[in-house]
Design a protein around this motif. Structure first.
Motif, short mmCIF file in Angstrom:
data_model
loop_
_atom_site.label_atom_id
_atom_site.label_comp_id
_atom_site.label_asym_id
_atom_site.label_seq_id
_atom_site.Cartn_x
_atom_site.Cartn_y
_atom_site.Cartn_z
N PHE A 44 29.43 39.50 52.22
CA PHE A 44 29.95 40.76 51.73
C PHE A 44 31.10 40.55 50.75
O PHE A 44 31.18 41.22 49.73
CB PHE A 44 30.41 41.65 52.89
CG PHE A 44 30.97 42.96 52.41
CD1 PHE A 44 30.14 43.92 51.87
CD2 PHE A 44 32.32 43.22 52.49
CE1 PHE A 44 30.64 45.13 51.41
CE2 PHE A 44 32.83 44.42 52.05
CZ PHE A 44 31.99 45.38 51.51
N CYS A 45 31.98 39.60 51.03
CA CYS A 45 33.11 39.32 50.11
C CYS A 45 32.61 38.81 48.76
O CYS A 45 33.14 39.19 47.72
CB CYS A 45 34.07 38.32 50.74
SG CYS A 45 35.03 39.01 52.08
N VAL A 46 31.62 37.96 48.79
CA VAL A 46 31.05 37.46 47.53
C VAL A 46 30.46 38.61 46.72
O VAL A 46 30.71 38.73 45.52
CB VAL A 46 29.98 36.38 47.81
CG1 VAL A 46 29.17 36.07 46.58
CG2 VAL A 46 30.63 35.13 48.36
N TRP A 47 29.67 39.46 47.37
CA TRP A 47 29.08 40.60 46.66
C TRP A 47 30.14 41.59 46.22
O TRP A 47 30.00 42.22 45.18
CB TRP A 47 28.03 41.28 47.51
CG TRP A 47 26.75 40.54 47.60
CD1 TRP A 47 26.05 40.27 48.74
CD2 TRP A 47 25.97 39.96 46.53
NE1 TRP A 47 24.91 39.56 48.44
CE2 TRP A 47 24.84 39.36 47.10
CE3 TRP A 47 26.15 39.89 45.16
CZ2 TRP A 47 23.88 38.70 46.32
CZ3 TRP A 47 25.20 39.23 44.39
CH2 TRP A 47 24.09 38.64 44.97
N LEU A 48 31.22 41.75 46.98
CA LEU A 48 32.29 42.66 46.61
C LEU A 48 32.99 42.19 45.34
O LEU A 48 33.24 42.98 44.43
CB LEU A 48 33.29 42.81 47.76
CG LEU A 48 34.38 43.85 47.60
CD1 LEU A 48 33.75 45.24 47.58
CD2 LEU A 48 35.39 43.74 48.72
N VAL A 49 33.26 40.91 45.25
CA VAL A 49 33.89 40.36 44.05
C VAL A 49 32.95 40.47 42.85
O VAL A 49 33.36 40.88 41.76
CB VAL A 49 34.32 38.89 44.28
CG1 VAL A 49 34.74 38.23 42.99
CG2 VAL A 49 35.43 38.83 45.31
N ALA A 50 31.69 40.14 43.05
CA ALA A 50 30.72 40.25 41.94
C ALA A 50 30.58 41.70 41.48
O ALA A 50 30.54 41.98 40.27
CB ALA A 50 29.36 39.70 42.38
N ALA A 51 30.53 42.63 42.43
CA ALA A 51 30.41 44.04 42.07
C ALA A 51 31.66 44.55 41.37
O ALA A 51 31.58 45.37 40.46
CB ALA A 51 30.12 44.87 43.32
N ALA A 52 32.83 44.06 41.77
CA ALA A 52 34.06 44.47 41.11
C ALA A 52 34.09 44.00 39.66
O ALA A 52 34.51 44.74 38.76
CB ALA A 52 35.28 43.92 41.86
N VAL A 53 33.62 42.79 39.41
CA VAL A 53 33.56 42.29 38.03
C VAL A 53 32.59 43.12 37.19
O VAL A 53 32.91 43.53 36.07
CB VAL A 53 33.16 40.79 38.02
CG1 VAL A 53 32.85 40.31 36.61
CG2 VAL A 53 34.25 39.95 38.65
N VAL A 54 31.42 43.40 37.74
CA VAL A 54 30.43 44.21 37.02
C VAL A 54 30.96 45.62 36.78
O VAL A 54 30.83 46.17 35.69
CB VAL A 54 29.09 44.23 37.77
CG1 VAL A 54 28.13 45.21 37.16
CG2 VAL A 54 28.48 42.83 37.79
N SER A 55 31.56 46.22 37.80
CA SER A 55 32.11 47.58 37.65
C SER A 55 33.21 47.61 36.60
O SER A 55 33.32 48.56 35.83
CB SER A 55 32.67 48.09 38.97
OG SER A 55 31.65 48.39 39.86
N TRP A 56 34.05 46.60 36.59
CA TRP A 56 35.13 46.54 35.60
C TRP A 56 34.55 46.50 34.20
O TRP A 56 35.00 47.22 33.32
CB TRP A 56 36.00 45.31 35.86
CG TRP A 56 37.15 45.22 34.91
CD1 TRP A 56 37.19 44.53 33.74
CD2 TRP A 56 38.41 45.87 35.04
NE1 TRP A 56 38.41 44.70 33.14
CE2 TRP A 56 39.17 45.52 33.91
CE3 TRP A 56 38.96 46.70 36.01
CZ2 TRP A 56 40.48 45.98 33.73
CZ3 TRP A 56 40.26 47.15 35.82
CH2 TRP A 56 40.99 46.79 34.69
N LYS A 57 33.54 45.67 34.01
CA LYS A 57 32.94 45.56 32.68
C LYS A 57 32.17 46.83 32.29
O LYS A 57 32.16 47.21 31.13
CB LYS A 57 32.03 44.35 32.60
CG LYS A 57 32.81 43.06 32.65
CD LYS A 57 31.95 41.85 32.42
CE LYS A 57 32.81 40.63 32.50
NZ LYS A 57 32.53 39.66 31.51
#
Length: 70
Positions: A44-57
Motif C-alpha cells: 500500500f505504501c508503494v502504491w500510495l507514493v506512486a499514486a501521489a507522484v502521478v496525481s501531482w503530475k
C-alpha cells in the motif's frame, strides 16, 4: 488552489486503492497467495507514493505549466 488540493488528495487515494486492490486480485488469482499484515502495508505504501507522484503530475503540475505558458 483548494480545488487542486482536493483533486490531488482524491486522485491519490483513488489511484492507490485501485492499484492495491488490482495487485491483491492479481496475486490471489496467479499465486493463490493472500497479502496480509506487513506485506499489505508495504504494498500500500508503494502504491500510495506512486499514486501521489502521478496525481501531482496530473492535477498540480499540469495546471501550473498551463498557467506559465499563458
Amino acid at each position: 488552489m483548494l480545488s487542486k488540493a482536493i483533486l490531488f488528495i482524491g486522485g491519490t487515494i483513488a489511484m492507490s486503492l485501485t492499484w492495491l486492490f488490482a495487485t491483491m486480485w492479481l496475486i490471489d488469482a496467479c499465486c493463490d497467495l493472500a497479502i496480509q499484515g506487513g506485506m499489505l502495508a508495504s504494498v500500500f505504501c508503494v502504491w500510495l507514493v506512486a499514486a501521489a507522484v502521478v496525481s501531482w503530475k496530473l492535477f498540480v503540475k499540469q495546471g501550473t505549466d498551463r498557467k506559465n505558458a499563458l
